[in-house]
Write a protein that holds these residues in place. Structure first.
Motif, short mmCIF file in Angstrom:
data_model
loop_
_atom_site.label_atom_id
_atom_site.label_comp_id
_atom_site.label_asym_id
_atom_site.label_seq_id
_atom_site.Cartn_x
_atom_site.Cartn_y
_atom_site.Cartn_z
N GLU A 239 0.95 -1.18 0.04
CA GLU A 239 0.46 0.08 0.23
C GLU A 239 0.69 1.19 0.07
N ARG A 240 2.13 1.19 0.36
CA ARG A 240 2.99 2.06 1.03
C ARG A 240 3.64 2.52 -0.92
N GLY A 241 4.09 1.82 -1.26
CA GLY A 241 4.59 1.66 -2.55
C GLY A 241 3.83 2.18 -3.40
N HIS A 242 2.74 1.83 -3.68
CA HIS A 242 1.16 2.37 -4.48
C HIS A 242 1.67 3.48 -3.64
N ARG A 243 1.20 4.46 -2.70
CA ARG A 243 1.23 5.30 -2.36
C ARG A 243 2.38 6.08 -3.53
N TYR A 244 3.66 5.19 -2.97
CA TYR A 244 5.52 6.04 -3.46
C TYR A 244 4.13 6.53 -5.42
N ALA A 245 3.97 5.04 -5.70
CA ALA A 245 3.97 5.32 -7.01
C ALA A 245 2.77 6.95 -7.16
N LYS A 246 1.86 7.36 -6.57
CA LYS A 246 1.07 8.48 -7.22
C LYS A 246 1.93 9.22 -6.94
N LEU A 247 2.97 9.77 -5.81
CA LEU A 247 3.18 10.53 -5.65
C LEU A 247 4.50 11.29 -6.38
N LEU A 248 4.96 10.25 -7.24
CA LEU A 248 6.25 10.03 -8.30
C LEU A 248 6.26 11.38 -8.98
N PRO A 249 4.77 11.23 -9.97
CA PRO A 249 4.92 12.39 -11.06
C PRO A 249 4.80 13.83 -10.81
N GLU A 250 4.53 14.31 -9.51
CA GLU A 250 4.94 14.94 -8.48
C GLU A 250 6.55 15.49 -8.81
N LEU A 251 6.99 14.88 -8.21
CA LEU A 251 8.15 14.53 -7.76
C LEU A 251 9.16 14.91 -8.72
N VAL A 252 8.87 14.25 -9.91
CA VAL A 252 10.03 14.13 -11.01
C VAL A 252 9.34 15.91 -11.30
N ARG A 253 7.98 15.83 -12.13
CA ARG A 253 7.99 17.33 -12.36
C ARG A 253 8.50 18.35 -11.74
N LEU B 8 9.75 -6.50 -14.51
CA LEU B 8 8.99 -6.74 -13.17
C LEU B 8 8.47 -6.14 -12.87
N LYS B 9 6.59 -6.11 -12.12
CA LYS B 9 5.35 -5.62 -11.77
C LYS B 9 5.67 -4.50 -10.97
N ARG B 10 6.47 -4.92 -10.21
CA ARG B 10 6.92 -3.60 -9.31
C ARG B 10 7.41 -2.11 -10.03
N THR B 11 8.37 -2.42 -10.22
CA THR B 11 8.53 -0.70 -11.53
C THR B 11 7.76 -0.21 -12.00
N ILE B 12 7.03 -1.23 -12.75
CA ILE B 12 6.29 -1.01 -14.29
C ILE B 12 4.69 -0.28 -13.02
N GLN B 13 4.04 -0.65 -12.15
CA GLN B 13 3.75 -0.29 -11.37
C GLN B 13 3.99 1.22 -10.28
N THR B 14 5.19 1.81 -10.00
CA THR B 14 5.75 2.46 -10.15
C THR B 14 5.74 3.73 -10.76
N ALA B 15 5.74 3.45 -11.92
CA ALA B 15 5.98 4.20 -12.97
C ALA B 15 4.12 4.57 -13.62
N ARG B 16 3.46 4.00 -13.28
CA ARG B 16 2.40 3.82 -14.16
C ARG B 16 1.50 5.30 -14.43
N PHE B 17 2.14 6.30 -13.28
CA PHE B 17 0.99 7.39 -13.06
C PHE B 17 1.74 8.31 -13.46
N LEU B 18 3.21 8.59 -14.15
CA LEU B 18 3.90 9.39 -15.14
C LEU B 18 2.99 9.32 -16.22
N PRO B 19 3.21 10.65 -16.40
CA PRO B 19 2.62 11.11 -18.16
C PRO B 19 2.65 10.07 -18.90
N LYS B 20 1.20 9.94 -19.57
CA LYS B 20 1.27 9.61 -20.69
C LYS B 20 2.40 9.54 -22.11
N ASP B 21 2.25 10.88 -22.34
CA ASP B 21 3.40 11.66 -23.26
C ASP B 21 5.02 11.37 -22.99
N TYR B 22 4.94 10.90 -21.99
CA TYR B 22 6.19 9.86 -21.62
C TYR B 22 6.64 8.67 -22.27
#
Ligand code: F6P
Length: 195
Positions: free
Chosen positions: A28-42, A58-72
């Motif tokens: 659950e905490r990992g999913h929270r990081y995935a959601k924060l990542l786009p803003e951290l990156v921006r 592997l799933k854990r890296t793909i899940q971490t990147a999944r909320f990044l902007p679609k044009d990346y």
């Protein structure tokens, strides 16, 4: 100048249980990081600088990147998968020590060269990362979301550290690392997500 951004995947279910390897989902905490990542990156990259994103397969890296902007552009590399722990895959360090005491001691003795039975050593990972490093050297801005052992080796390469030290480098969870290679050395910047 171009930069390389590095992040470990968010905490996984295996991280929670202290198990190594595997292909677990994020916690659950990992999913929270995935959601924060786009803003951290921006904040670190700026708005009009599209990135290419590399993950492992592997799933854990793909899940971490999944909320990044679609044009990346996103690319999955098998060569970015975590160090293969062979017969120890899915075990905790305590279980490994119990089941394979000699291996456990041998790894402690020479962590860089120790190769898991049916798996890899750090030295093996450094070799399989060569094509990745070559591609990185001639790329524009890239964000890499991958695993602890792999990130240690990539970080050591750009920070011009002896690869033999990579097994002990600290690459914190839930933190974005920005590396900017310059003629006189690489500038590094760590931004924690705070979770
Ligand atoms: O525990 C997470 C993990 O990525 C494992 O999958 C991997 O085997 C380990 O870290 C690598 O760290 P170390 O080489 O210190 O055991």
């Amino acid at each position: 100048p171009r930069s390389i951004w590095l992040s470990r995947h968010g905490e996984s279910e295996y991280n929670l249980g202290g198990q190594i390897g595997g292909d677990a989902d994020l916690s659950e905490r990992g999913h929270r990081y995935a959601k924060l990542l786009p803003e951290l990156v921006r904040k670190s990259v700026g708005d009009d600088r599209p990135l290419t994103v590399w993950t492992s397969t592997l799933k854990r890296t793909i899940q971490t990147a999944r909320f990044l902007p679609k044009d990346y552009n996103q690319l999955q590399w098998k060569a970015l998968d975590e160090l293969d722990s062979g017969v120890c895959d899915g075990m905790t360090y305590a279980e490994i020590k119990e089941a394979y005491p000699e291996d456990f001691a041998a790894r402690d003795d020479d962590k860089y060269n120790y190769r898991y039975r049916g798996g890899e050593s750090y030295r093996d990972v450094v070799i399989r990362l060569e094509p990745i490093i070559m591609e990185l050297e001639r790329s524009e801005d890239i964000l890499i979301v991958t695993h602890q052992a792999v990130l240690r080796c990539i970080y050591a390469y750009f920070m011009k550290k002896d690869q033999k030290l990579s097994p002990w480098l600290n690459v914190p969870l839930h933190t974005l690392i920005k590396l900017t290679p310059r003629a006189y050395g690489t500038i590094e910047e760590f931004t924690s997500s705070g979770i």
